[in-house]
Design a protein around this motif. Structure first.
Motif, PDB file in Angstrom:
ATOM      1  N   ILE A 277      12.354   0.901   3.547  1.00  0.00           N
ATOM      2  CA  ILE A 277      11.898  -0.487   3.506  1.00  0.00           C
ATOM      3  C   ILE A 277      11.209  -0.770   2.172  1.00  0.00           C
ATOM      4  O   ILE A 277      11.393  -1.829   1.584  1.00  0.00           O
ATOM      5  CB  ILE A 277      10.972  -0.795   4.694  1.00  0.00           C
ATOM      6  CG1 ILE A 277      11.776  -0.701   5.989  1.00  0.00           C
ATOM      7  CG2 ILE A 277      10.333  -2.168   4.552  1.00  0.00           C
ATOM      8  CD1 ILE A 277      10.979  -0.884   7.235  1.00  0.00           C
ATOM      9  N   ILE A 278      10.440   0.177   1.689  1.00  0.00           N
ATOM     10  CA  ILE A 278       9.749  -0.002   0.402  1.00  0.00           C
ATOM     11  C   ILE A 278      10.758  -0.226  -0.718  1.00  0.00           C
ATOM     12  O   ILE A 278      10.533  -1.035  -1.622  1.00  0.00           O
ATOM     13  CB  ILE A 278       8.844   1.212   0.100  1.00  0.00           C
ATOM     14  CG1 ILE A 278       7.677   1.250   1.086  1.00  0.00           C
ATOM     15  CG2 ILE A 278       8.332   1.170  -1.334  1.00  0.00           C
ATOM     16  CD1 ILE A 278       6.806   2.476   0.958  1.00  0.00           C
TER      17      ILE A 278
ATOM     18  N   PHE B 149       4.424  -9.067  -5.677  1.00  0.00           N
ATOM     19  CA  PHE B 149       5.823  -8.708  -5.474  1.00  0.00           C
ATOM     20  C   PHE B 149       6.684  -9.652  -6.290  1.00  0.00           C
ATOM     21  O   PHE B 149       6.379 -10.830  -6.420  1.00  0.00           O
ATOM     22  CB  PHE B 149       6.228  -8.829  -3.999  1.00  0.00           C
ATOM     23  CG  PHE B 149       5.702  -7.724  -3.141  1.00  0.00           C
ATOM     24  CD1 PHE B 149       6.348  -6.503  -3.090  1.00  0.00           C
ATOM     25  CD2 PHE B 149       4.563  -7.901  -2.386  1.00  0.00           C
ATOM     26  CE1 PHE B 149       5.863  -5.477  -2.298  1.00  0.00           C
ATOM     27  CE2 PHE B 149       4.079  -6.893  -1.594  1.00  0.00           C
ATOM     28  CZ  PHE B 149       4.725  -5.675  -1.548  1.00  0.00           C
ATOM     29  N   GLU B 150       7.756  -9.113  -6.815  1.00  0.00           N
ATOM     30  CA  GLU B 150       8.696  -9.943  -7.572  1.00  0.00           C
ATOM     31  C   GLU B 150       9.523 -10.775  -6.599  1.00  0.00           C
ATOM     32  O   GLU B 150      10.085 -10.253  -5.632  1.00  0.00           O
ATOM     33  CB  GLU B 150       9.612  -9.046  -8.389  1.00  0.00           C
ATOM     34  CG  GLU B 150      10.601  -9.799  -9.233  1.00  0.00           C
ATOM     35  CD  GLU B 150      11.499  -8.859 -10.018  1.00  0.00           C
ATOM     36  OE1 GLU B 150      12.589  -9.296 -10.404  1.00  0.00           O
ATOM     37  OE2 GLU B 150      11.127  -7.696 -10.224  1.00  0.00           O
ATOM     38  N   ILE B 151       9.574 -12.074  -6.837  1.00  0.00           N
ATOM     39  CA  ILE B 151      10.382 -12.966  -6.011  1.00  0.00           C
ATOM     40  C   ILE B 151      11.762 -13.038  -6.656  1.00  0.00           C
ATOM     41  O   ILE B 151      11.892 -13.486  -7.793  1.00  0.00           O
ATOM     42  CB  ILE B 151       9.749 -14.367  -5.912  1.00  0.00           C
ATOM     43  CG1 ILE B 151       8.363 -14.258  -5.292  1.00  0.00           C
ATOM     44  CG2 ILE B 151      10.639 -15.304  -5.125  1.00  0.00           C
ATOM     45  CD1 ILE B 151       7.550 -15.516  -5.362  1.00  0.00           C
ATOM     46  N   PRO B 152      12.795 -12.583  -5.941  1.00  0.00           N
ATOM     47  CA  PRO B 152      14.124 -12.550  -6.557  1.00  0.00           C
ATOM     48  C   PRO B 152      14.676 -13.947  -6.787  1.00  0.00           C
ATOM     49  O   PRO B 152      14.391 -14.874  -6.033  1.00  0.00           O
ATOM     50  CB  PRO B 152      14.975 -11.786  -5.540  1.00  0.00           C
ATOM     51  CG  PRO B 152      14.267 -11.946  -4.253  1.00  0.00           C
ATOM     52  CD  PRO B 152      12.807 -12.091  -4.574  1.00  0.00           C
TER      53      PRO B 152
ATOM     54  N   LEU C 110       0.812  -1.218   0.000  1.00  0.00           N
ATOM     55  CA  LEU C 110       0.000   0.000   0.000  1.00  0.00           C
ATOM     56  C   LEU C 110       0.846   1.269   0.000  1.00  0.00           C
ATOM     57  O   LEU C 110       0.311   2.371  -0.047  1.00  0.00           O
ATOM     58  CB  LEU C 110      -0.924   0.019   1.221  1.00  0.00           C
ATOM     59  CG  LEU C 110      -1.998  -1.056   1.258  1.00  0.00           C
ATOM     60  CD1 LEU C 110      -2.780  -0.953   2.548  1.00  0.00           C
ATOM     61  CD2 LEU C 110      -2.921  -0.940   0.065  1.00  0.00           C
ATOM     62  N   LYS C 111       2.161   1.117   0.099  1.00  0.00           N
ATOM     63  CA  LYS C 111       3.125   2.226   0.120  1.00  0.00           C
ATOM     64  C   LYS C 111       2.939   3.134   1.325  1.00  0.00           C
ATOM     65  O   LYS C 111       3.068   4.354   1.218  1.00  0.00           O
ATOM     66  CB  LYS C 111       3.041   3.028  -1.182  1.00  0.00           C
ATOM     67  CG  LYS C 111       3.428   2.229  -2.392  1.00  0.00           C
ATOM     68  CD  LYS C 111       3.405   3.064  -3.638  1.00  0.00           C
ATOM     69  CE  LYS C 111       3.795   2.182  -4.814  1.00  0.00           C
ATOM     70  NZ  LYS C 111       3.646   2.861  -6.072  1.00  0.00           N
ATOM     71  N   VAL C 112       2.645   2.547   2.493  1.00  0.00           N
ATOM     72  CA  VAL C 112       2.557   3.312   3.726  1.00  0.00           C
ATOM     73  C   VAL C 112       3.704   2.965   4.677  1.00  0.00           C
ATOM     74  O   VAL C 112       3.782   3.513   5.764  1.00  0.00           O
ATOM     75  CB  VAL C 112       1.195   3.128   4.441  1.00  0.00           C
ATOM     76  CG1 VAL C 112       0.069   3.683   3.603  1.00  0.00           C
ATOM     77  CG2 VAL C 112       0.950   1.672   4.773  1.00  0.00           C
TER      78      VAL C 112
END
Length: 109
Positions: free
Chosen positions: A13-14, A32-35, A6-8
């Motif tokens: 960290i974001i 989310f991209e899993i590295p 949510l970008k809060v």
């Protein structure tokens, strides 16, 4: 992870995680991209486990909310936690043989 989605969360960290909204037909969406990790030891890092668990959790709960209008990833933090908690407790309650979490009765493993 939901605050990051949510970008809060704090900006530092974001910036650690890559948020992507991959929606492909016949596949579960990725949030989310899993590295890619070459080493087995990095499979336990926050950068790998966090996105993987978030993607699995959101997709599993969204499947159980089949007819719900609001998808889990769009909810605010408190309702997100309550929805995930209720889902996990319902899944565990279905298996009355064990009162402890294990890989057999934990929905996300």
């Amino acid at each position: 992870m939901h605050k990051i989605y949510l970008k809060v969360a704090p900006p530092n960290i974001i910036s650690i995680f890559n948020r992507v909204d991959k929606i492909a037909p016949r596949r579960e969406p990725e949030y989310f991209e899993i590295p890619y990790n070459r080493l087995k030891s990095t499979d336990k890092s926050m950068n790998y486990v966090g996105p993987k668990m978030y993607n699995l959790t959101v997709n599993a709960v969204n499947r159980s909310l089949k007819d719900s209008v609001t998808q889990l990833q769009e909810k605010f933090t408190n309702s997100f936690k309550a929805t995930v908690n209720r889902y996990l407790l319902e899944v565990q309650a279905r298996d009355q043989t064990s009162l402890n979490w294990s890989k057999t009765n934990y929905a996300l493993m």
